[in-house]
Design a protein around this motif. Sequence first.
Motif, PDB file in Angstrom:
ATOM      1  N   PRO A  59       0.813  -1.226   0.000  1.00  6.65           N
ATOM      2  CA  PRO A  59       0.000   0.000   0.000  1.00  6.65           C
ATOM      3  C   PRO A  59       0.846   1.276   0.000  1.00  6.65           C
ATOM      4  CG  PRO A  59      -0.687  -1.450   1.802  1.00  6.65           C
ATOM      5  CD  PRO A  59       0.420  -2.132   1.095  1.00  6.65           C
ATOM      6  N   LEU A  60       1.916   1.279   0.793  1.00  5.01           N
ATOM      7  CA  LEU A  60       2.751   2.478   0.844  1.00  5.01           C
ATOM      8  C   LEU A  60       3.388   2.744  -0.518  1.00  5.01           C
ATOM      9  CD1 LEU A  60       4.762   2.667   4.180  1.00  5.01           C
ATOM     10  CD2 LEU A  60       2.834   4.036   3.408  1.00  5.01           C
ATOM     11  N   THR A  61       3.875   1.672  -1.124  1.00  4.38           N
ATOM     12  CA  THR A  61       4.477   1.806  -2.447  1.00  4.38           C
ATOM     13  C   THR A  61       3.488   2.458  -3.397  1.00  4.38           C
ATOM     14  OG1 THR A  61       5.723  -0.193  -2.060  1.00  4.38           O
ATOM     15  CG2 THR A  61       5.529   0.514  -4.332  1.00  4.38           C
ATOM     16  N   HIS A  62       2.263   1.982  -3.347  1.00  3.51           N
ATOM     17  CA  HIS A  62       1.259   2.485  -4.272  1.00  3.51           C
ATOM     18  C   HIS A  62       0.932   3.952  -4.005  1.00  3.51           C
ATOM     19  CE1 HIS A  62      -1.515   1.458  -7.437  1.00  3.51           C
ATOM     20  NE2 HIS A  62      -2.356   2.287  -6.869  1.00  3.51           N
ATOM     21  N   ILE A  63       0.768   4.276  -2.747  1.00  2.40           N
ATOM     22  CA  ILE A  63       0.439   5.669  -2.403  1.00  2.40           C
ATOM     23  C   ILE A  63       1.579   6.592  -2.827  1.00  2.40           C
ATOM     24  CG2 ILE A  63       0.037   7.279  -0.507  1.00  2.40           C
ATOM     25  CD1 ILE A  63      -1.343   5.033   0.993  1.00  2.40           C
TER      26      ILE A  63
ATOM     27  N   ALA B 241       1.599   9.566  -5.379  1.00  2.00           N
ATOM     28  CA  ALA B 241       1.939  10.926  -4.959  1.00  2.00           C
ATOM     29  C   ALA B 241       2.901  11.558  -5.959  1.00  2.00           C
ATOM     30  CB  ALA B 241       2.548  10.902  -3.564  1.00  2.00           C
ATOM     31  N   VAL B 242       3.874  10.770  -6.427  1.00  2.00           N
ATOM     32  CA  VAL B 242       4.835  11.307  -7.398  1.00  2.00           C
ATOM     33  C   VAL B 242       4.148  11.491  -8.747  1.00  2.00           C
ATOM     34  CG1 VAL B 242       6.988  10.878  -8.630  1.00  2.00           C
ATOM     35  CG2 VAL B 242       6.785  10.217  -6.233  1.00  2.00           C
ATOM     36  N   ASP B 243       3.404  10.490  -9.145  1.00  2.00           N
ATOM     37  CA  ASP B 243       2.799  10.502 -10.474  1.00  2.00           C
ATOM     38  C   ASP B 243       1.706  11.569 -10.597  1.00  2.00           C
ATOM     39  OD1 ASP B 243       2.593   9.667 -13.019  1.00  2.00           O
ATOM     40  OD2 ASP B 243       1.513   7.806 -12.597  1.00  2.00           O
ATOM     41  N   HIS B 244       0.807  11.610  -9.629  1.00  4.62           N
ATOM     42  CA  HIS B 244      -0.351  12.504  -9.733  1.00  4.62           C
ATOM     43  C   HIS B 244      -0.270  13.727  -8.831  1.00  4.62           C
ATOM     44  CE1 HIS B 244      -2.010   9.268 -12.009  1.00  4.62           C
ATOM     45  NE2 HIS B 244      -2.108   8.466 -10.966  1.00  4.62           N
ATOM     46  N   GLY B 245       0.451  13.605  -7.725  1.00  7.65           N
ATOM     47  CA  GLY B 245       0.455  14.709  -6.768  1.00  7.65           C
ATOM     48  C   GLY B 245       1.478  15.778  -7.113  1.00  7.65           C
TER      49      GLY B 245
ATOM     50  N   ALA C 180      11.417  23.755  -6.915  1.00  2.00           N
ATOM     51  CA  ALA C 180      11.306  22.810  -8.027  1.00  2.00           C
ATOM     52  C   ALA C 180      11.229  21.373  -7.541  1.00  2.00           C
ATOM     53  CB  ALA C 180      12.492  22.988  -8.967  1.00  2.00           C
ATOM     54  N   THR C 181      11.917  21.098  -6.441  1.00  2.00           N
ATOM     55  CA  THR C 181      11.908  19.737  -5.906  1.00  2.00           C
ATOM     56  C   THR C 181      10.706  19.541  -4.986  1.00  2.00           C
ATOM     57  OG1 THR C 181      14.308  19.666  -5.980  1.00  2.00           O
ATOM     58  CG2 THR C 181      13.224  18.039  -4.593  1.00  2.00           C
ATOM     59  N   GLY C 182       9.904  18.577  -5.331  1.00  2.00           N
ATOM     60  CA  GLY C 182       8.743  18.282  -4.501  1.00  2.00           C
ATOM     61  C   GLY C 182       9.154  17.549  -3.242  1.00  2.00           C
ATOM     62  N   GLU C 183       8.327  17.637  -2.242  1.00  2.00           N
ATOM     63  CA  GLU C 183       8.664  16.952  -0.992  1.00  2.00           C
ATOM     64  C   GLU C 183       7.519  16.042  -0.580  1.00  2.00           C
ATOM     65  OE1 GLU C 183      10.720  18.985   2.470  1.00  2.00           O
ATOM     66  OE2 GLU C 183       8.802  18.465   3.383  1.00  2.00           O
ATOM     67  N   ILE C 184       7.874  14.821  -0.250  1.00  2.00           N
ATOM     68  CA  ILE C 184       6.869  13.908   0.288  1.00  2.00           C
ATOM     69  C   ILE C 184       7.340  13.524   1.685  1.00  2.00           C
ATOM     70  CG2 ILE C 184       5.681  11.708  -0.003  1.00  2.00           C
ATOM     71  CD1 ILE C 184       6.289  11.907  -2.982  1.00  2.00           C
TER      72      ILE C 184
ATOM     73  N   VAL D 130      -1.292   2.968  15.525  1.00  2.00           N
ATOM     74  CA  VAL D 130      -0.153   3.518  14.824  1.00  2.00           C
ATOM     75  C   VAL D 130      -0.678   4.381  13.690  1.00  2.00           C
ATOM     76  CG1 VAL D 130       1.897   2.977  13.485  1.00  2.00           C
ATOM     77  CG2 VAL D 130       1.171   1.464  15.316  1.00  2.00           C
ATOM     78  N   CYS D 131      -0.095   5.549  13.548  1.00  2.00           N
ATOM     79  CA  CYS D 131      -0.552   6.451  12.510  1.00  2.00           C
ATOM     80  C   CYS D 131       0.559   6.642  11.484  1.00  2.00           C
ATOM     81  CB  CYS D 131      -0.928   7.774  13.146  1.00  2.00           C
ATOM     82  SG  CYS D 131      -1.341   9.021  11.949  1.00  2.00           S
ATOM     83  N   ILE D 132       0.281   6.303  10.251  1.00  2.00           N
ATOM     84  CA  ILE D 132       1.257   6.505   9.180  1.00  2.00           C
ATOM     85  C   ILE D 132       0.695   7.594   8.275  1.00  2.00           C
ATOM     86  CG2 ILE D 132       2.513   5.423   7.280  1.00  2.00           C
ATOM     87  CD1 ILE D 132       3.070   3.666   9.505  1.00  2.00           C
ATOM     88  N   GLU D 133       1.496   8.603   8.024  1.00  2.00           N
ATOM     89  CA  GLU D 133       1.000   9.715   7.225  1.00  2.00           C
ATOM     90  C   GLU D 133       1.885   9.914   6.003  1.00  2.00           C
ATOM     91  OE1 GLU D 133      -1.107  13.062   9.611  1.00  2.00           O
ATOM     92  OE2 GLU D 133       0.782  13.848   8.832  1.00  2.00           O
ATOM     93  N   ILE D 134       1.255  10.091   4.857  1.00  2.00           N
ATOM     94  CA  ILE D 134       2.003  10.369   3.637  1.00  2.00           C
ATOM     95  C   ILE D 134       1.510  11.716   3.136  1.00  2.00           C
ATOM     96  CG2 ILE D 134       2.619   9.610   1.318  1.00  2.00           C
ATOM     97  CD1 ILE D 134       0.945   7.124   3.541  1.00  2.00           C
ATOM     98  N   LYS D 135       2.373  12.705   3.209  1.00  2.00           N
ATOM     99  CA  LYS D 135       1.945  14.060   2.917  1.00  2.00           C
ATOM    100  C   LYS D 135       2.803  14.613   1.790  1.00  2.00           C
ATOM    101  CE  LYS D 135       1.555  18.424   5.400  1.00  2.00           C
ATOM    102  NZ  LYS D 135       0.593  18.766   6.413  1.00  2.00           N
ATOM    103  N   ASP D 136       2.184  15.040   0.704  1.00  2.00           N
ATOM    104  CA  ASP D 136       2.980  15.631  -0.373  1.00  2.00           C
ATOM    105  C   ASP D 136       2.645  17.103  -0.508  1.00  2.00           C
ATOM    106  OD1 ASP D 136       1.022  16.220  -2.618  1.00  2.00           O
ATOM    107  OD2 ASP D 136       0.599  14.082  -2.354  1.00  2.00           O
ATOM    108  N   ASP D 137       3.560  17.848  -1.105  1.00  2.00           N
ATOM    109  CA  ASP D 137       3.309  19.282  -1.279  1.00  2.00           C
ATOM    110  C   ASP D 137       3.001  19.561  -2.759  1.00  2.00           C
ATOM    111  OD1 ASP D 137       5.776  18.982  -2.437  1.00  2.00           O
ATOM    112  OD2 ASP D 137       6.653  20.757  -1.521  1.00  2.00           O
ATOM    113  N   GLY D 138       2.252  18.647  -3.347  1.00  2.00           N
ATOM    114  CA  GLY D 138       1.923  18.765  -4.763  1.00  2.00           C
ATOM    115  C   GLY D 138       0.690  19.613  -5.009  1.00  2.00           C
ATOM    116  N   ALA D 139      -0.020  19.264  -6.069  1.00  2.00           N
ATOM    117  CA  ALA D 139      -1.131  20.099  -6.514  1.00  2.00           C
ATOM    118  C   ALA D 139      -2.432  19.813  -5.760  1.00  2.00           C
ATOM    119  CB  ALA D 139      -1.354  19.909  -8.010  1.00  2.00           C
TER     120      ALA D 139
END
Lengths: 124, 727
Positions: free
Chosen positions: B439-443, B447-451, B465-469, B480-489
Amino acid sequence: MKTKVLAIDDSRTIRNLLAATLEEAGFEYHCAVDGREGVDMYSDVDPDVVITDINMPNLDGFGVIEELRGTEINSKVPILVLTTESAPELKARARGAGATGWITKPFDDASLIFALKRVTGAAA
Amino acid sequence: MSGSIQDTFFEECEELLEATDEGLTAIEGGDHNPEVVNAIFRAVHSIKGGAGAFGLDDLVAFAHRFETVFDEVRSNRLDLDEKLIQLLLRSSDHLSALVEVARDGGQVDEAHHDTLLAALDEYIPEEEEDLSFEPMGLGGPTPVGDLGGFAAAPVVPQEETYRIRFHPLKEMYGTGNEPFFLFQALRDMGELTVTLDENELPGFDAMDVNDSYLAWDLVLVTKEPRSVVEAVFEFVEGLCELSIVGDHDAEAEANALAALDAMFSAPPADGAALPDPSPEVDSGTAAAPFEPPVPAPEPEATPASAVEKASAPKAESGKQEQRGGPKPTLRVELERVDRLINAVGELIINHSMLAQQIANLNVADLRDVETELEGFKNLARDIQEGVMAIRAQPVKPLFQRMARIVREASAATGKTCKLVNEGENTEVDKTVIERLSDPLTHILRNAVDHGIEKPEDREAAGKPATGEIRLSASHRSGSVCIEIKDDGAGVNRPRVKQIAIEKGLIPENAELTDSEIDNLLFMPGFSTAKEISNLSGRGVGMDVVKNAVTGLGGRINISSAPGKGSTFTIILPLTLAVMDGMVVSVADQTMVVPITSIVETMRGSDDMINNLGADGTLLSIRGNFVPICDVAGALGLYRESEQQAGVYLLVETETGQRCALAVDDIHDQRQVVIKSLDGVCGEIPGVAAATILGDGKIAMILDPESIIAASPTAAAFDTERRLSNAS
């Protein structure tokens, strides 16, 4: 009396391989995980032959040879260097430090035993 | 024997790859400390060494180049610039992939492999490029030099007499080499005669104790090939004067040359060109049979005396593994831990059975017993937590692997982004970690592909220019809380909604809240990629991710802000072995509903029930209607008594859909030990697992999501709700 081997290598895989081969061949096997521990263990184990890796944390193989050769009492113990390269300059450097011989990784049982035989006379 | 050692190797590889990754990440962050570089070099070197032992040639070859480049860095012959760091990172990823292939089978991306090899080669100076990694032949030792070169032609072992002249130089004695042992090795090959030549021995006055005066003449009759005889002297090559002459040397060479000639002149040569097997053994040498050379005036003691020294204490065995790591650790087979976990589960069950039986005894004063029972319970809990802690592992290795996923995804999409990990030391159950990987791999790929936007778009939007996840893990009140946060669109809501309408997931005129639109991403069959990209596409959507998370007893949420990015939050239980459940009865059966899915419980009265269509009923709660789903009906159970389902468990699904599960009664809320039904019976719709209750009876643990999904009322109501939202 079994021939005592002190093997010094930071790789668990290599230690296990050595242990399996040597114990099966009837050697008494001792091991250390880096050069410093190897030198520290030396007087306790009092081995008939030392096998040491070159690239190790804390104290590398050359350091081990130098420290062991540096003390009068150990000046004659055979020291075999474990190396992945059969490069001549590496052998020359090891020999310059006082190594007796070398074992090229990957080693098979026969060549390991053969190398030990040539420096200790022991088949086991 | 090599099976278990090979396991050790792969285990060790994991650690070494982790160390490599960690080091490279530090280097990427600007830490060029020589010890970091050395540590990486050693790690890669160890992988190579181990891989060689198991004949993993691809791995060896790649690790060798990788290591050689690192050696250049280590010796300050190469600068660690951005380009090289990126190459090293990709190489480290590829090394992991090679290890995986070696362990689990599969295919290496050969084009990628070759590209990386070529890229690494560019950093390797000419003379180092020779991959002089010589696997030992079957016979063992590598021959020294190539004296007598052509003698290597196919030869039937035949006896040969070698005359060996051996004169050590004084340097030889400083290396611990001992002539006696060399002679012993020769003696093992055949018949050996040794003659000591002491002619050079000077008078006593002229003797230098450190010089070497003795020489030996040896005659060896053996079937071993010349290379093996030479190999005996491998270690003293250059430290002695040595000549080895075989009686048939000239003959053998001539034969080999003839064989070569024959090969070139008449291609389909028959066996005629083989060396002539004419063993004219010269046995007339009049030397004495083997005797150990008398080391007469040998100036230094022989190491053989070491054997007589006192036997060493055996204290070292325990301290072998202690160095190098911060804390001593113990490696235990997973199965043993699982057995222990199972036993503790039984202990907890046993406790509740005992408590129940004591309560049934009708003894007047139970206070003392209850106190002791409470103590028993607390101890059992302590043991349980302790055992769970054994299975718990930091998420660090998992997170580190994710850095690689992000790098690969960035490279494939032409975007630049970096992954920032937080809370790497958060510990989670091993199984959870294993099953989180997909699941993490997919998210992250998503995030890179669409976010994350393309660098130029990001700059246009005033972002770096460099995105951050940001990938973070933390403990939050028992989960346990796992968060995946991107600074994309952020989620492109109009587009998501349009796709959902196109795919018939929602009606055209549906009015959805922002959060509802975001959650559409989790619907089966939803994929926003205009065409299936080879990256996050692959025909699986976020619904698979969601299923994987719910399969772990967890939940996943998404929140998004346009232009600022999206955050996926995964909440997971700390352990998969126990859970808090509500014990209910349904049609005379005792069942357990996971507490995590229950929002509210209530007793219903007739005036709260409304009909919907022919069979459906709705529960009216404070002015809102919620579809009722009868658990007994959903599971196909029939009530023998007249008792009606009068108790409702209000549950909420991940899509925000609410439903009232109708059960007959609520008994208790308690911790239950989860017993998997895998391998016991097939999948039962609506049932997630089973547990054993205090009275020793088995109770099914329900899966509210699947019960609701199968309920026609809930489905009808959900459509109704969307339509009414739309109007």
